[in-house]
Design a protein around this motif. Sequence first.
Motif, PDB file in Angstrom:
ATOM      1  N   PRO A 226       0.654  -1.338  -0.200  1.00  0.00           N
ATOM      2  CA  PRO A 226      -0.144  -0.007  -0.138  1.00  0.00           C
ATOM      3  C   PRO A 226       0.983   1.157  -0.095  1.00  0.00           C
ATOM      4  CG  PRO A 226      -0.995  -1.566   1.615  1.00  0.00           C
ATOM      5  CD  PRO A 226       0.449  -2.330   0.924  1.00  0.00           C
ATOM      6  N   LYS A 227       1.996   1.340   0.733  1.00  0.00           N
ATOM      7  CA  LYS A 227       2.810   2.454   0.892  1.00  0.00           C
ATOM      8  C   LYS A 227       3.523   2.772  -0.587  1.00  0.00           C
ATOM      9  CE  LYS A 227       6.918   0.379   3.220  1.00  0.00           C
ATOM     10  NZ  LYS A 227       7.597   0.306   4.085  1.00  0.00           N
ATOM     11  N   GLU A 228       3.554   1.883  -1.319  1.00  0.00           N
ATOM     12  CA  GLU A 228       4.340   1.982  -2.569  1.00  0.00           C
ATOM     13  C   GLU A 228       3.426   2.567  -3.860  1.00  0.00           C
ATOM     14  OE1 GLU A 228       7.715  -1.548  -1.611  1.00  0.00           O
ATOM     15  OE2 GLU A 228       5.937  -1.924  -3.069  1.00  0.00           O
ATOM     16  N   PHE A 229       2.107   2.592  -3.508  1.00  0.00           N
ATOM     17  CA  PHE A 229       1.297   3.210  -4.331  1.00  0.00           C
ATOM     18  C   PHE A 229       1.727   4.856  -4.681  1.00  0.00           C
ATOM     19  CE2 PHE A 229      -1.684  -0.234  -3.306  1.00  0.00           C
ATOM     20  CZ  PHE A 229      -1.837  -0.660  -4.720  1.00  0.00           C
ATOM     21  N   LYS A 230       1.320   5.124  -5.926  1.00  0.00           N
ATOM     22  CA  LYS A 230       1.955   6.617  -6.263  1.00  0.00           C
ATOM     23  C   LYS A 230       0.725   7.471  -5.676  1.00  0.00           C
ATOM     24  CE  LYS A 230       4.145   9.642  -9.172  1.00  0.00           C
ATOM     25  NZ  LYS A 230       5.336   9.803  -8.137  1.00  0.00           N
ATOM     26  N   THR A 231       0.836   8.078  -4.529  1.00  0.00           N
ATOM     27  CA  THR A 231      -0.039   9.225  -4.091  1.00  0.00           C
ATOM     28  C   THR A 231       0.070  10.738  -4.472  1.00  0.00           C
ATOM     29  OG1 THR A 231       1.228   9.414  -2.095  1.00  0.00           O
ATOM     30  CG2 THR A 231      -0.469   7.600  -2.078  1.00  0.00           C
ATOM     31  N   ASP A 232       1.368  10.909  -5.087  1.00  0.00           N
ATOM     32  CA  ASP A 232       1.577  12.305  -5.445  1.00  0.00           C
ATOM     33  C   ASP A 232       0.870  12.612  -6.592  1.00  0.00           C
ATOM     34  OD1 ASP A 232       2.614  14.586  -5.986  1.00  0.00           O
ATOM     35  OD2 ASP A 232       4.451  14.087  -5.955  1.00  0.00           O
ATOM     36  N   PRO A 233      -0.124  13.405  -6.885  1.00  0.00           N
ATOM     37  CA  PRO A 233      -0.877  13.543  -7.900  1.00  0.00           C
ATOM     38  C   PRO A 233      -0.250  14.702  -9.002  1.00  0.00           C
ATOM     39  CG  PRO A 233      -1.709  15.243  -6.386  1.00  0.00           C
ATOM     40  CD  PRO A 233      -0.599  14.170  -5.471  1.00  0.00           C
ATOM     41  N   LYS A 234       1.046  14.556  -8.690  1.00  0.00           N
ATOM     42  CA  LYS A 234       1.880  15.650  -9.553  1.00  0.00           C
ATOM     43  C   LYS A 234       2.265  15.007 -10.938  1.00  0.00           C
ATOM     44  CE  LYS A 234       6.093  18.438  -9.120  1.00  0.00           C
ATOM     45  NZ  LYS A 234       7.407  18.735  -8.406  1.00  0.00           N
ATOM     46  N   PHE A 235       2.055  13.653 -10.754  1.00  0.00           N
ATOM     47  CA  PHE A 235       2.624  12.962 -12.317  1.00  0.00           C
ATOM     48  C   PHE A 235       1.495  12.189 -12.469  1.00  0.00           C
ATOM     49  CE2 PHE A 235       6.813  14.196 -10.454  1.00  0.00           C
ATOM     50  CZ  PHE A 235       6.972  15.290 -11.483  1.00  0.00           C
ATOM     51  N   ARG A 236       1.295  11.589 -13.451  1.00  0.00           N
ATOM     52  CA  ARG A 236       0.521  10.548 -13.926  1.00  0.00           C
ATOM     53  C   ARG A 236       1.073   9.272 -13.621  1.00  0.00           C
ATOM     54  NH1 ARG A 236       0.439  13.850 -18.096  1.00  0.00           N
ATOM     55  NH2 ARG A 236       1.734  12.799 -19.339  1.00  0.00           N
ATOM     56  N   GLY A 237       2.300   9.131 -13.951  1.00  0.00           N
ATOM     57  CA  GLY A 237       3.166   7.931 -13.532  1.00  0.00           C
ATOM     58  C   GLY A 237       4.273   8.475 -13.218  1.00  0.00           C
ATOM     59  N   PHE A 238       5.313   7.311 -13.103  1.00  0.00           N
ATOM     60  CA  PHE A 238       6.809   7.717 -12.642  1.00  0.00           C
ATOM     61  C   PHE A 238       7.564   8.256 -14.090  1.00  0.00           C
ATOM     62  CE2 PHE A 238       5.384   4.788  -9.444  1.00  0.00           C
ATOM     63  CZ  PHE A 238       5.712   5.264  -8.326  1.00  0.00           C
ATOM     64  N   PRO A 239       8.231   9.295 -13.880  1.00  0.00           N
ATOM     65  CA  PRO A 239       9.337   9.624 -14.834  1.00  0.00           C
ATOM     66  C   PRO A 239      10.194   8.897 -15.147  1.00  0.00           C
ATOM     67  CG  PRO A 239       8.812  11.686 -13.198  1.00  0.00           C
ATOM     68  CD  PRO A 239       8.388  10.311 -12.594  1.00  0.00           C
ATOM     69  N   LEU A 240      10.370   8.470 -16.505  1.00  0.00           N
ATOM     70  CA  LEU A 240      11.231   7.549 -16.845  1.00  0.00           C
ATOM     71  C   LEU A 240      12.465   8.102 -17.749  1.00  0.00           C
ATOM     72  CD1 LEU A 240       9.270   4.360 -17.676  1.00  0.00           C
ATOM     73  CD2 LEU A 240      10.487   4.804 -15.562  1.00  0.00           C
ATOM     74  N   ILE A 241      12.046   8.949 -18.556  1.00  0.00           N
ATOM     75  CA  ILE A 241      12.883   9.872 -19.229  1.00  0.00           C
ATOM     76  C   ILE A 241      12.854  11.340 -19.062  1.00  0.00           C
ATOM     77  CG2 ILE A 241      13.923  10.434 -21.687  1.00  0.00           C
ATOM     78  CD1 ILE A 241      12.583   7.740 -22.468  1.00  0.00           C
ATOM     79  N   TYR A 242      13.953  12.224 -18.740  1.00  0.00           N
ATOM     80  CA  TYR A 242      13.805  13.647 -18.610  1.00  0.00           C
ATOM     81  C   TYR A 242      15.017  14.087 -19.222  1.00  0.00           C
ATOM     82  CZ  TYR A 242      13.318  17.627 -15.453  1.00  0.00           C
ATOM     83  OH  TYR A 242      12.878  18.787 -15.171  1.00  0.00           O
ATOM     84  N   GLU A 243      14.698  15.186 -19.839  1.00  0.00           N
ATOM     85  CA  GLU A 243      15.596  16.215 -20.518  1.00  0.00           C
ATOM     86  C   GLU A 243      15.750  17.628 -19.790  1.00  0.00           C
ATOM     87  OE1 GLU A 243      16.376  17.460 -24.828  1.00  0.00           O
ATOM     88  OE2 GLU A 243      14.385  17.006 -24.515  1.00  0.00           O
ATOM     89  N   LEU A 244      17.051  17.897 -19.854  1.00  0.00           N
ATOM     90  CA  LEU A 244      17.536  19.332 -19.519  1.00  0.00           C
ATOM     91  C   LEU A 244      18.150  20.113 -20.699  1.00  0.00           C
ATOM     92  CD1 LEU A 244      18.930  18.736 -15.905  1.00  0.00           C
ATOM     93  CD2 LEU A 244      16.773  19.865 -16.524  1.00  0.00           C
ATOM     94  N   THR A 245      17.739  21.206 -20.641  1.00  0.00           N
ATOM     95  CA  THR A 245      18.442  22.041 -21.662  1.00  0.00           C
ATOM     96  C   THR A 245      19.181  23.356 -21.103  1.00  0.00           C
ATOM     97  OG1 THR A 245      16.365  23.382 -22.440  1.00  0.00           O
ATOM     98  CG2 THR A 245      17.031  21.229 -23.626  1.00  0.00           C
ATOM     99  N   GLN A 246      20.256  23.898 -21.733  1.00  0.00           N
ATOM    100  CA  GLN A 246      20.918  25.116 -20.978  1.00  0.00           C
ATOM    101  C   GLN A 246      21.213  25.940 -22.243  1.00  0.00           C
ATOM    102  OE1 GLN A 246      21.888  26.044 -18.081  1.00  0.00           O
ATOM    103  NE2 GLN A 246      22.478  27.577 -19.032  1.00  0.00           N
TER     104      GLN A 246
END
Length: 460
Positions: A226-246
Amino acid sequence: MAGPSNTGRMKAKGIIFRLLLVMLIFTAIIATSIILIGPAEKTSELSAYGDSWDDISNFRSGILGESGNITVSNIISSPTLLETILETDDIPVQNTLFIAIGIEKDYTVGEALSIYNFFLRGGKIIIADDFGYVNSVSNKAFSPSHPGFGIEFKKARLWDNRFEKNPLFVKVPINDMNFHGTILLNEPSAMDPPPSTRPDDPRIKALSSPAGASWVDLNGNGKRDPKEFKTDPKFRGFPLIYELTQSITNKEYQGKALFISDPSLFLNDMWDRENNSEFCTHLVTYLLGDEAVSSGKTKVIFDESRHVPASAKSTFRQTVYTYLVLLVTDTNLRILTPVILVMILLIWIIVVDNPPRLRHRFDIKHIALYNLRTPNIHSRDADRIRALFLEKIRLASGMNLDEFREMSAPELEQMVGDNDLTEFLLDWDKSYTIGQLESLLVVIRDWKPNTYFGGDMYLD
């Protein structure tokens, strides 16, 4: 003291010899530890130059065959070498892609900073890992002006049972980065982007299935607790790929860094599954840009330094290369390198035999003593003649002042070899007439030691 001696110099050489011996033994212990304590028997994985199922040589071949305009190389020492790639090089920094897939060893602070500075200068980066040492570069902060990438990889597996019977195989639809298709991951992790990330942040390029279908196994029991369910409504799922630009001031190009939470995406064994091969080769063109690739002046650098070598010999060689590169590229060690060289020079100066000391033979015999002659000589010159004669004896013996002061009266008498001269030297209270001083002066001018290891050349 009995006779001529180089005790002080010999003692110094003995101390230096012992220090060098200790340093040699210490170096040998470190070298042995690298071989015996380190994972020397473990076979390297995720190498761009290995053909095993768990290597990524298909990815390297795909890059070479994609356009034929990309140069591929690797780093086996340290990514601080990225500091040497400049905008003015034949293949400039903005046309260079640094790839680190599977990070089996920590990056040092200097190495992580070099990678981050490479990004700030317009370089392109792909970093893919799951449970390795990726946070030593992805989540390393350096200073307020160099906050780092701010990406933290979770040290736990992501499970997803939406598309596959085996929840450790995670299908991820991609509809971003000018690519449309599905990739297949194998036991991925997930990442926590910077706190300021919005739910619709365009920097998130791929998400797992929505909460409930995917979870991060924090306790490693393979079950969805139960504690491993994603409760943070910030994302629809867990981020798997993330990009940064500068953005680069007054430049048309940007620095780009792509973080992927599963290195197995690039494995030879996963290459032909779903759209993995197309996606991986597309990432290179996406980051470098079509125009740069078409120019033929682009380079991809695989970081092989974070992989464990396949043999003890390779481990030792890689370690030596790493330290040599750090000595000339790391900001702090570059300051220490001249100090180390100076220390080596000083040791060499002390250990190497000094050339024979040149005596100032004319100062004593031909100037000081010869200037004392009648009718200018006086009885009060006895102490002056005595002091000059003692200096002549010291120079003839090859002693320094401390050694000469420690000489006993019998030793001095033995060296002088003349009773009258010895009495003159030792009895400072005895008075001498001018005639006696003249006679002594003649004998002192012509005096030579009975035995002199340096020869008589300095007294002639």
